[in-house]
Design a protein around this motif. Structure first.
Motif, PDB file in Angstrom:
ATOM      1  N   GLY A  39       0.815  -1.219   0.000  1.00  0.00           N
ATOM      2  CA  GLY A  39       0.000   0.000   0.000  1.00  0.00           C
ATOM      3  C   GLY A  39       0.839   1.256   0.000  1.00  0.00           C
ATOM      4  O   GLY A  39       0.534   2.221  -0.697  1.00  0.00           O
ATOM      5  N   VAL A  40       1.911   1.257   0.751  1.00  0.00           N
ATOM      6  CA  VAL A  40       2.796   2.424   0.800  1.00  0.00           C
ATOM      7  C   VAL A  40       3.469   2.632  -0.555  1.00  0.00           C
ATOM      8  O   VAL A  40       3.558   3.754  -1.060  1.00  0.00           O
ATOM      9  CB  VAL A  40       3.849   2.260   1.922  1.00  0.00           C
ATOM     10  CG1 VAL A  40       4.935   3.311   1.807  1.00  0.00           C
ATOM     11  CG2 VAL A  40       3.179   2.335   3.276  1.00  0.00           C
ATOM     12  N   ALA A  91       2.357   1.647  -3.511  1.00  0.00           N
ATOM     13  CA  ALA A  91       1.348   2.092  -4.474  1.00  0.00           C
ATOM     14  C   ALA A  91       1.004   3.566  -4.256  1.00  0.00           C
ATOM     15  O   ALA A  91       0.849   4.321  -5.220  1.00  0.00           O
ATOM     16  CB  ALA A  91       0.097   1.235  -4.351  1.00  0.00           C
ATOM     17  N   GLY A  92       0.899   3.988  -3.015  1.00  0.00           N
ATOM     18  CA  GLY A  92       0.621   5.396  -2.721  1.00  0.00           C
ATOM     19  C   GLY A  92       1.737   6.294  -3.202  1.00  0.00           C
ATOM     20  O   GLY A  92       1.493   7.366  -3.771  1.00  0.00           O
ATOM     21  N   GLY A  93       2.969   5.878  -3.008  1.00  0.00           N
ATOM     22  CA  GLY A  93       4.110   6.660  -3.489  1.00  0.00           C
ATOM     23  C   GLY A  93       4.121   6.779  -5.001  1.00  0.00           C
ATOM     24  O   GLY A  93       4.452   7.835  -5.552  1.00  0.00           O
ATOM     25  N   LEU A 128       1.489   6.751  -6.950  1.00  0.00           N
ATOM     26  CA  LEU A 128       0.428   7.690  -7.331  1.00  0.00           C
ATOM     27  C   LEU A 128       0.851   9.137  -7.109  1.00  0.00           C
ATOM     28  O   LEU A 128       0.574  10.009  -7.933  1.00  0.00           O
ATOM     29  CB  LEU A 128      -0.847   7.386  -6.540  1.00  0.00           C
ATOM     30  CG  LEU A 128      -1.559   6.095  -6.900  1.00  0.00           C
ATOM     31  CD1 LEU A 128      -2.741   5.868  -5.961  1.00  0.00           C
ATOM     32  CD2 LEU A 128      -2.034   6.129  -8.333  1.00  0.00           C
ATOM     33  N   VAL A 129       1.525   9.397  -6.017  1.00  0.00           N
ATOM     34  CA  VAL A 129       1.997  10.755  -5.733  1.00  0.00           C
ATOM     35  C   VAL A 129       3.021  11.180  -6.778  1.00  0.00           C
ATOM     36  O   VAL A 129       2.983  12.311  -7.284  1.00  0.00           O
ATOM     37  CB  VAL A 129       2.581  10.840  -4.305  1.00  0.00           C
ATOM     38  CG1 VAL A 129       3.322  12.131  -4.092  1.00  0.00           C
ATOM     39  CG2 VAL A 129       1.475  10.686  -3.282  1.00  0.00           C
ATOM     40  N   ARG A 148       3.320  10.132  -9.859  1.00  0.00           N
ATOM     41  CA  ARG A 148       2.650  10.359 -11.144  1.00  0.00           C
ATOM     42  C   ARG A 148       1.932  11.705 -11.146  1.00  0.00           C
ATOM     43  O   ARG A 148       1.981  12.454 -12.131  1.00  0.00           O
ATOM     44  CB  ARG A 148       1.656   9.230 -11.405  1.00  0.00           C
ATOM     45  CG  ARG A 148       1.023   9.318 -12.786  1.00  0.00           C
ATOM     46  CD  ARG A 148       0.126   8.163 -13.047  1.00  0.00           C
ATOM     47  NE  ARG A 148      -1.011   8.215 -12.136  1.00  0.00           N
ATOM     48  CZ  ARG A 148      -1.964   7.313 -12.097  1.00  0.00           C
ATOM     49  NH1 ARG A 148      -1.915   6.260 -12.869  1.00  0.00           N
ATOM     50  NH2 ARG A 148      -2.972   7.443 -11.256  1.00  0.00           N
ATOM     51  N   ASP A 149       1.285  12.048 -10.043  1.00  0.00           N
ATOM     52  CA  ASP A 149       0.591  13.323  -9.933  1.00  0.00           C
ATOM     53  C   ASP A 149       1.571  14.484 -10.019  1.00  0.00           C
ATOM     54  O   ASP A 149       1.291  15.495 -10.665  1.00  0.00           O
ATOM     55  CB  ASP A 149      -0.187  13.371  -8.619  1.00  0.00           C
ATOM     56  CG  ASP A 149      -1.092  14.568  -8.528  1.00  0.00           C
ATOM     57  OD1 ASP A 149      -1.786  14.863  -9.519  1.00  0.00           O
ATOM     58  OD2 ASP A 149      -1.122  15.208  -7.456  1.00  0.00           O
TER      59      ASP A 149
END
Length: 53
Positions: A15-16, A18-20, A22-23, A25-26
């Motif tokens: 989860g960590v 995947a969250g990283g 996404l950040v 990419r944003d």
């Protein structure tokens, strides 16, 4: 019982990561805008909000 905690830990790590991703990419999307693009969007939003009033 130990196996359960191993899987919970692995899920947390996934989860960590995947969250990283996404950040990151944003951030890349935001950096792709030029100052002229941002200025044009702001002027467009201002015109739309003024027309609505």
């Amino acid at each position: 019982m130990r196996g359960i905690w191993k899987w919970v830990g692995l899920a947390g790590v996934a989860g960590v990561v995947a969250g990283g991703a996404l950040v990151a990419r944003d951030q890349r999307k935001r950096r792709a805008y030029t100052p002229e693009d941002i200025r044009a969007k702001l002027h467009q939003r201002l015109a739309e909000s003024s027309a609505g009033e």
